[in-house]
Design a protein around this motif. Structure first.
Motif, PDB file in Angstrom:
ATOM      1  N   ALA A 149       0.719  -1.221  -0.034  1.00  0.00           N
ATOM      2  CA  ALA A 149      -0.010   0.120  -0.106  1.00  0.00           C
ATOM      3  C   ALA A 149       0.730   1.278  -0.014  1.00  0.00           C
ATOM      4  O   ALA A 149       2.060   1.184   0.546  1.00  0.00           O
ATOM      5  N   PHE A 150       0.499   2.368  -0.672  1.00  0.00           N
ATOM      6  CA  PHE A 150       0.959   3.691  -0.514  1.00  0.00           C
ATOM      7  C   PHE A 150      -0.342   4.800  -0.424  1.00  0.00           C
ATOM      8  O   PHE A 150      -1.443   4.480  -0.763  1.00  0.00           O
ATOM      9  N   GLY A 151       0.176   5.902  -0.305  1.00  0.00           N
ATOM     10  CA  GLY A 151      -0.833   6.850  -0.324  1.00  0.00           C
ATOM     11  C   GLY A 151      -1.143   7.569   1.208  1.00  0.00           C
ATOM     12  O   GLY A 151      -1.021   6.960   1.950  1.00  0.00           O
ATOM     13  N   PHE A 152      -1.819   8.847   1.003  1.00  0.00           N
ATOM     14  CA  PHE A 152      -2.195   9.267   2.347  1.00  0.00           C
ATOM     15  C   PHE A 152      -3.348   8.650   3.045  1.00  0.00           C
ATOM     16  O   PHE A 152      -4.298   8.390   2.215  1.00  0.00           O
ATOM     17  N   SER A 153      -3.335   8.661   4.282  1.00  0.00           N
ATOM     18  CA  SER A 153      -4.296   8.276   4.889  1.00  0.00           C
ATOM     19  C   SER A 153      -4.419   8.998   6.527  1.00  0.00           C
ATOM     20  O   SER A 153      -3.248   9.508   6.849  1.00  0.00           O
ATOM     21  N   PRO A 154      -5.595   9.505   7.001  1.00  0.00           N
ATOM     22  CA  PRO A 154      -5.460  10.402   7.957  1.00  0.00           C
ATOM     23  C   PRO A 154      -4.640   9.914   9.298  1.00  0.00           C
ATOM     24  O   PRO A 154      -4.185  10.485  10.250  1.00  0.00           O
ATOM     25  N   ASP A 197       5.939   3.842   7.527  1.00  0.00           N
ATOM     26  CA  ASP A 197       7.090   2.592   7.420  1.00  0.00           C
ATOM     27  C   ASP A 197       6.882   1.631   6.295  1.00  0.00           C
ATOM     28  O   ASP A 197       7.089   0.669   6.047  1.00  0.00           O
ATOM     29  N   ILE A 198       6.280   2.092   5.181  1.00  0.00           N
ATOM     30  CA  ILE A 198       6.080   1.364   3.863  1.00  0.00           C
ATOM     31  C   ILE A 198       6.584   2.456   2.859  1.00  0.00           C
ATOM     32  O   ILE A 198       6.660   3.460   3.080  1.00  0.00           O
ATOM     33  N   VAL A 199       6.993   1.560   1.719  1.00  0.00           N
ATOM     34  CA  VAL A 199       8.097   2.079   1.032  1.00  0.00           C
ATOM     35  C   VAL A 199       7.838   3.698   0.475  1.00  0.00           C
ATOM     36  O   VAL A 199       8.724   4.495   0.507  1.00  0.00           O
ATOM     37  N   LEU A 258       2.699  -2.352  -6.158  1.00  0.00           N
ATOM     38  CA  LEU A 258       2.318  -1.228  -5.125  1.00  0.00           C
ATOM     39  C   LEU A 258       0.521  -0.787  -5.673  1.00  0.00           C
ATOM     40  O   LEU A 258       0.314  -1.052  -6.763  1.00  0.00           O
ATOM     41  N   VAL A 259      -0.080  -0.451  -4.570  1.00  0.00           N
ATOM     42  CA  VAL A 259      -1.513   0.115  -4.664  1.00  0.00           C
ATOM     43  C   VAL A 259      -1.761   1.052  -3.780  1.00  0.00           C
ATOM     44  O   VAL A 259      -1.406   0.858  -2.799  1.00  0.00           O
ATOM     45  N   HIS A 260      -2.415   2.135  -4.294  1.00  0.00           N
ATOM     46  CA  HIS A 260      -2.865   3.000  -3.577  1.00  0.00           C
ATOM     47  C   HIS A 260      -3.928   2.595  -2.416  1.00  0.00           C
ATOM     48  O   HIS A 260      -4.582   1.882  -2.731  1.00  0.00           O
ATOM     49  N   ALA A 261      -4.229   3.142  -1.276  1.00  0.00           N
ATOM     50  CA  ALA A 261      -4.887   2.898  -0.095  1.00  0.00           C
ATOM     51  C   ALA A 261      -6.407   3.090  -0.598  1.00  0.00           C
ATOM     52  O   ALA A 261      -7.254   2.298  -0.406  1.00  0.00           O
ATOM     53  N   GLN A 262      -6.394   4.125  -1.471  1.00  0.00           N
ATOM     54  CA  GLN A 262      -7.912   4.438  -2.008  1.00  0.00           C
ATOM     55  C   GLN A 262      -8.332   3.258  -2.868  1.00  0.00           C
ATOM     56  O   GLN A 262      -9.227   2.830  -2.868  1.00  0.00           O
ATOM     57  N   ASP A 263      -7.255   2.857  -3.776  1.00  0.00           N
ATOM     58  CA  ASP A 263      -7.712   1.494  -4.664  1.00  0.00           C
ATOM     59  C   ASP A 263      -8.062   0.279  -3.755  1.00  0.00           C
ATOM     60  O   ASP A 263      -8.902  -0.306  -4.300  1.00  0.00           O
ATOM     61  N   ILE A 264      -7.387   0.351  -2.812  1.00  0.00           N
ATOM     62  CA  ILE A 264      -7.632  -1.089  -1.812  1.00  0.00           C
ATOM     63  C   ILE A 264      -9.157  -0.875  -1.248  1.00  0.00           C
ATOM     64  O   ILE A 264      -9.759  -1.988  -1.315  1.00  0.00           O
ATOM     65  N   ALA A 265      -9.412   0.393  -0.952  1.00  0.00           N
ATOM     66  CA  ALA A 265     -10.834   0.422  -0.457  1.00  0.00           C
ATOM     67  C   ALA A 265     -11.957   0.092  -1.673  1.00  0.00           C
ATOM     68  O   ALA A 265     -12.824  -0.491  -1.310  1.00  0.00           O
ATOM     69  N   VAL A 266     -11.575   0.583  -2.636  1.00  0.00           N
ATOM     70  CA  VAL A 266     -12.496   0.316  -3.800  1.00  0.00           C
ATOM     71  C   VAL A 266     -12.723  -1.022  -4.054  1.00  0.00           C
ATOM     72  O   VAL A 266     -13.783  -1.495  -4.370  1.00  0.00           O
ATOM     73  N   ALA A 267     -11.481  -1.788  -4.212  1.00  0.00           N
ATOM     74  CA  ALA A 267     -11.543  -3.209  -4.252  1.00  0.00           C
ATOM     75  C   ALA A 267     -12.150  -3.948  -3.463  1.00  0.00           C
ATOM     76  O   ALA A 267     -13.049  -4.874  -3.618  1.00  0.00           O
ATOM     77  N   PHE A 268     -12.285  -3.803  -2.171  1.00  0.00           N
ATOM     78  CA  PHE A 268     -13.010  -4.225  -1.092  1.00  0.00           C
ATOM     79  C   PHE A 268     -14.364  -3.944  -1.263  1.00  0.00           C
ATOM     80  O   PHE A 268     -15.461  -4.978  -1.033  1.00  0.00           O
ATOM     81  N   LEU A 269     -14.805  -2.888  -1.526  1.00  0.00           N
ATOM     82  CA  LEU A 269     -16.214  -2.630  -1.934  1.00  0.00           C
ATOM     83  C   LEU A 269     -16.776  -3.297  -3.279  1.00  0.00           C
ATOM     84  O   LEU A 269     -17.891  -3.811  -2.955  1.00  0.00           O
ATOM     85  N   THR A 270     -16.088  -3.357  -4.174  1.00  0.00           N
ATOM     86  CA  THR A 270     -16.438  -4.269  -5.245  1.00  0.00           C
ATOM     87  C   THR A 270     -16.638  -5.674  -4.969  1.00  0.00           C
ATOM     88  O   THR A 270     -17.550  -6.274  -5.251  1.00  0.00           O
TER      89      THR A 270
END
Length: 342
Positions: free
Chosen positions: A168-173, A178-180, A206-218
């Motif tokens: 994972a990468f990308g901003f989260s609140p 400690d990820i690359v 690599l995959v953005h945190a937002q894309d992971i969220a959409v994957a789980f919704l899918t």
């Protein structure tokens, strides 16, 4: 659907919950709160939540949910190496116990956050969901064990699906530094140097945190017969990059930074590229965030919210944060909160 998200106060959970809510799902969280205070910027608005250690969840707490999205884990390879037994207790035994209790409670869908690191190392070509698994760390090994054990209890009513997220990468609140990608951008902002300690040659998906969220919704909304007891890699082939290429993308996102590849740790044995076509072909899922765009997002957030060296090294890096809680007498040796009479 009525959905329980474990680890809703973590790096991924904080991004995922609003995505599920925006799609109309009734979300409840379950979290022990280890990383609740690891916030950069405005505090996120959490859903109604159950404060509970994963290892102590009861069947009554799971009753009435249509689905469990299971994110909670000790997600850090150095931590897993330091305390492998705790990693297995939480990530493996705790996860399998949760799945068994969810089945007993009548939960229909169980979405498990696995990882592409189960592939470990691959010499040539792209690995896919049918590739032999070669986990190299206690964290990755725990994920393999959960997939096997939860698949064994699947039946016509209880339907698990295993989503093998790329790194994972990308901003989260609730930031993880400690990820690359997140780590390299932070170093660039704070020091002006994008420092790579390996030789830069290993491949990373690599995959953005937002894309992971959409994957789980899918997966949550997919027809059960299309995903029942299946594994899906989550990411995009365009984000299969070498560590050196990731670092170059960070240099491009952070003005006045420069790249330094020291090679002091030598080549990393974890090197693999991933085929993400199964999820795309089965459900039409597409990850959309590039590493360059994610690095730019992180750069802007770090500046806007005033990331500093101390918080980068301690608050947003998993192992020092947990060590600090233990040193303060707040966590016991099993990573449980110490509750006092007061």
């Amino acid at each position: 659907m009525k959905v329980l998200v474990t680890g809703h106060q973590g790096y991924l959970g904080t991004v995922m919950v609003p995505v599920l809510q925006a799609a109309g799902h009734d979300v409840t969280g379950l979290d022990s709160g280890l990383f609740e205070q690891c916030v950069l910027g405005p505090a996120p608005l959490d859903p109604p939540g159950i404060e509970q250690d994963l290892r102590d969840v009861s069947v009554t707490q799971l009753a009435g949910f249509d689905a469990v999205v299971h994110l909670a884990a000790l997600s850090n390879d150095p931590l897993g190496a330091l305390a492998p037994e705790i990693t297995y207790a939480i990530n493996h035994r705790g996860s399998v116990r949760l799945a068994r209790l969810a089945k007993e409670a009548g939960v229909r869908r169980f979405l498990y956050a696995s990882t592409c690191s189960v592939y470990g190392a691959a010499d040539d070509g792209l690995v896919n969901e049918d590739t032999a698994l070669r986990p190299l760390t206690p964290y990755a090994e725990s994920k393999v064990r959960v997939e096997d054990d939860v698949a064994a209890i699947a039946d016509d009513w209880f339907s698990p699906v295993f989503l093998r997220n790329a790194t994972a990468f990308g901003f989260s609140p609730r930031l993880r530094a400690d990820i690359v990608v997140n780590n390299l951008v932070a170093h660039a902002v704070l020091t002006g140097v994008v420092r790579v300690l390996s030789d830069g040659t290993p491949w990373r998906p690599l995959v953005h945190a937002q894309d992971i969220a959409v994957a789980f919704l899918t997966a949550l909304e997919a027809p059960i017969h299309k995903i029942h007891c299946a594994a899906f890699n989550v990411g995009t082939e365009t984000n299969n990059l070498t560590v050196a290429e990731i670092a170059e993308a960070v240099v491009g996102a952070v003005p006045s930074s420069h790249l330094l590849i020291t090679g002091e740790t030598g080549p990393d044995p974890r090197s693999y590229r991933v085929d993400f076509s199964r999820f795309r072909d089965t459900l039409g899922y597409e990850a959309t965030w590039s590493v360059a765009d994610g690095a730019t997002q992180l750069y802007r957030a770090y500046l806007a919210y005033g990331l500093n060296q101390h918080d980068f090294a301690h608050k947003f890096t998993r192992l020092p944060h947990l060590d600090a809680l233990r040193s303060a007498g707040l966590l016991d040796e099993s990573m449980r909160w110490i509750r006092t009479a007061a």
